[in-house]
Scaffold this motif. Structure first.
Motif, PDB file in Angstrom:
ATOM      1  N   UNK A 140       0.840  -1.207   0.000  1.00  0.00           N
ATOM      2  CA  UNK A 140       0.000   0.000   0.000  1.00  0.00           C
ATOM      3  C   UNK A 140       0.878   1.262   0.000  1.00  0.00           C
ATOM      4  N   UNK A 141       2.010   1.172   0.676  1.00  0.00           N
ATOM      5  CA  UNK A 141       2.940   2.313   0.693  1.00  0.00           C
ATOM      6  C   UNK A 141       3.491   2.560  -0.715  1.00  0.00           C
ATOM      7  N   UNK A 156      -4.482  18.095  -2.722  1.00  0.00           N
ATOM      8  CA  UNK A 156      -3.977  18.404  -1.371  1.00  0.00           C
ATOM      9  C   UNK A 156      -4.700  17.608  -0.302  1.00  0.00           C
ATOM     10  N   UNK A 157      -5.911  17.141  -0.619  1.00  0.00           N
ATOM     11  CA  UNK A 157      -6.748  16.523   0.411  1.00  0.00           C
ATOM     12  C   UNK A 157      -6.867  15.023   0.155  1.00  0.00           C
ATOM     13  N   UNK A 158      -6.523  14.248   1.170  1.00  0.00           N
ATOM     14  CA  UNK A 158      -6.384  12.797   1.006  1.00  0.00           C
ATOM     15  C   UNK A 158      -7.121  12.052   2.106  1.00  0.00           C
ATOM     16  N   UNK A 159      -7.719  10.943   1.723  1.00  0.00           N
ATOM     17  CA  UNK A 159      -8.174   9.957   2.704  1.00  0.00           C
ATOM     18  C   UNK A 159      -7.420   8.672   2.386  1.00  0.00           C
ATOM     19  N   UNK A 160      -6.966   7.970   3.411  1.00  0.00           N
ATOM     20  CA  UNK A 160      -6.254   6.705   3.179  1.00  0.00           C
ATOM     21  C   UNK A 160      -7.268   5.585   2.925  1.00  0.00           C
ATOM     22  N   UNK A 161      -7.821   5.032   4.001  1.00  0.00           N
ATOM     23  CA  UNK A 161      -8.737   3.890   3.875  1.00  0.00           C
ATOM     24  C   UNK A 161     -10.175   4.337   4.073  1.00  0.00           C
ATOM     25  N   UNK A 203       0.288   7.279   5.290  1.00  0.00           N
ATOM     26  CA  UNK A 203       0.404   8.654   5.814  1.00  0.00           C
ATOM     27  C   UNK A 203       1.869   9.091   5.774  1.00  0.00           C
ATOM     28  N   UNK A 204       2.754   8.171   6.167  1.00  0.00           N
ATOM     29  CA  UNK A 204       4.192   8.516   6.148  1.00  0.00           C
ATOM     30  C   UNK A 204       4.636   8.898   4.737  1.00  0.00           C
ATOM     31  N   UNK A 205       4.192   8.103   3.765  1.00  0.00           N
ATOM     32  CA  UNK A 205       4.605   8.351   2.379  1.00  0.00           C
ATOM     33  C   UNK A 205       4.028   9.681   1.881  1.00  0.00           C
ATOM     34  N   UNK A 206       2.774   9.939   2.204  1.00  0.00           N
ATOM     35  CA  UNK A 206       2.179  11.214   1.763  1.00  0.00           C
ATOM     36  C   UNK A 206       2.951  12.390   2.353  1.00  0.00           C
TER      37      UNK A 206
END
Ligand code: GCO
Length: 477
Positions: A140-141, A156-161, A203-206
């Protein structure tokens, strides 16, 4: 009734539910493509192969959003359209589709709110163990990295899961959603551990890769309880039901399982133990991966039970009155839950909230006059938004609202049985018709909520023919 100046008004969809073109331009299959091939698992044997044909009609769909004055659009990327095998080879054509979509949104001043994972796990990775494979957070990363590299100059705006209880619980325990597994609790918790670590890695990657400072969110289901009244003991009972251990009896719907690890770095051992004595080991290092700082909490809220304080304050569910209002999906209509959802989550986790989904399915069709009249959707949304406004007015940080959904679409195991859109889709012709609710929602967006004070249904003038002639009366609810 106005919302704050920079409040975001939008609508939401997801890739598998609308895009179609399941094998076009080299898209790889997802677990949903495979699941839909099984007999008897989807209402009517429907599939998402064509869905709303959004892959080809995205321009028209964005023009519709613009006509509704939407300020933001929440959509999801299809992982296997971008990485057909889930990792490794990148599909340039897949990336180009999302380039076109994002650029068209921006041309219309509509902010893209991108969800990275809305349940369509790549089939090629599923056969390598799916979420049970400890490598899955790294997969996923890698996917997040490809997406961030390509699109973070414009997004700019992200949701992961989106909604872990559904893809993990319905998909891996109930077997009613893809991939259709019926695992034991121990494996379910293992898959959950990996999915929550995947969120953290993403989140870390973003944070590392995004070209513009990202606003990062997570979109779990909001599973709360509503207090039967506002006495302190009943409020406490509702809060206990929402976050306590008792609710672990609801199995994979248990809300704290998906929230505490991500937002507090705590694994809810007490609740896990209710279901499973031999759950996977979750180390502090694992929790540190899950518990990345995020900027917003997305809440998908539809309905909630009502509870009261029983003996020793123990929450007790209050039975619904017979005949109380329900949606086409037979979900109860509980607008006050939106207030309590914001309040309880805000008090516990302290993050600004965005309502990432809310809406209903109803029995909509194109009427003889060529329009789609859906007063239930207008009334439902008006009530829920007023409840959201209460939270906002009391000072809880609420930054936006995304109606589910923009379009009628593929409702997972229910196929095309349920219509959730503000825009009607004729699945035989792909013709789009804006429902009354779409026109109404535009007035809400344009007035930043002020139009809610004069719900048009309530102000309607009814003309009645009597023997005395025509009498027109303002219709009052
Ligand atoms: C979900 C999903 C959406 C649904 C919607 C209506 O909550 O199940 O995020 O994909 O279509 O919620 O059920």
């Amino acid at each position: 009734m106005q919302f704050k100046e920079n409040f975001i008004w939008g609508a939401a969809t997801s890739a598998y539910q609308i895009e179609g073109s399941f094998d076009t331009d080299g898209r790889g299959l997802s677990v949903w493509d495979a699941f839909c091939e099984k007999r008897g698992v989807i209402h009517g044997g429907h599939t998402g192969k064509v869905a709303c044909d959004h892959y080809n009609r995205y321009r028209e769909d964005v023009a519709i959003m613009a006509s509704m004055k939407l300020q933001a659009y929440r959509f999801s990327f299809s992982w296997s359209r971008i990485l057909p095998e889930g990792v490794g080879r990148v599909s340039v054509k897949g990336l180009e589709f999302y380039d076109r979509l994002i650029d068209t949104l921006l041309e219309h001043d509509i902010a893209p709110y991108a969800t990275l994972f809305h349940w369509d796990f790549p089939q090629e990775l599923y056969v390598r163990g799916g979420w049970l494979n400890p490598e899955s957070p790294n997969w996923f990363a890698e996917y997040t990295s490809v997406v961030a590299d390509r699109f973070s100059d414009r997004v700019s705006d992200w949701f992961t899961l989106n909604e872990p209880p559904c893809f993990l619980g319905l998909g891996h325990v109930d077997g009613t959603h893809a991939p259709g597994l019926k695992l034991d609790w121990s494996d379910f918790f293992l898959a959950t551990k990996h999915a929550l670590m995947a969120h953290g890695r993403s989140v870390q990657v973003l944070r590392e890769k995004c070209k513009k400072t990202p606003n990062i969110g997570y979109a779990p289901i909001s599973h709360i309880a509503i207090p039967v009244d506002e006495s302190p003991e009943n409020i406490l009972a509702a809060e206990k039901f929402t976050f306590g251990t008792q609710d672990a009896a609801r199995g994979f719907w248990f809300a704290r399982l998906y929230l505490d690890p991500v937002l507090k770095g705590e694994w809810p051992e007490d609740a896990v133990a209710v279901l499973c004595k031999n759950g996977p080991k979750v180390s502090n290092a694992d929790l540190a991966v899950m518990n990345q700082p995020i900027d917003m909490l997305g809440l998908n809220f539809y309905a909630a039970p009502t509870v009261r304080a029983g003996a020793e304050g123990k929450p007790e569910v209050v039975a619904e009155n017979p005949g109380s209002p329900r949606t086409g999906f037979d979900w109860s209509i509980t607008p006050e839950g939106l207030y309590w959802s914001v309040r309880f989550h805000h008090e516990r986790y302290g993050l600004p909230v965005v309502i990432s989904e809310n809406g209903l399915s109803s029995l909509d069709w194109v009427h003889e006059d060529g329009k789609v009249h859906d007063p239930q959707r207008i009334d439902y949304t008006s009530r829920y938004l007023k409840s959201l406004h209460r939270a906002h007015a009391e000072g809880y940080a609420v930054d936006g609202y995304f109606h589910w959904s923009l379009l009628d679409n593929f409702e997972w195991a229910e196929g095309f049985k349920h219509r959730f859109g503000m825009v009607h889709v004729d699945f035989a012709t792909q013709r789009r018709t804006l429902k009354d609710s779409a026109h109404w929602y535009r007035t809400v967006v344009e007035s930043n909520g002020a139009a809610l004070a004069s719900n048009p249904v309530r102000n309607a003038v009814v003309v009645v023919e009597t023997s005395e002639g025509k009498i027109s009366t303002p219709y009052k609810c």
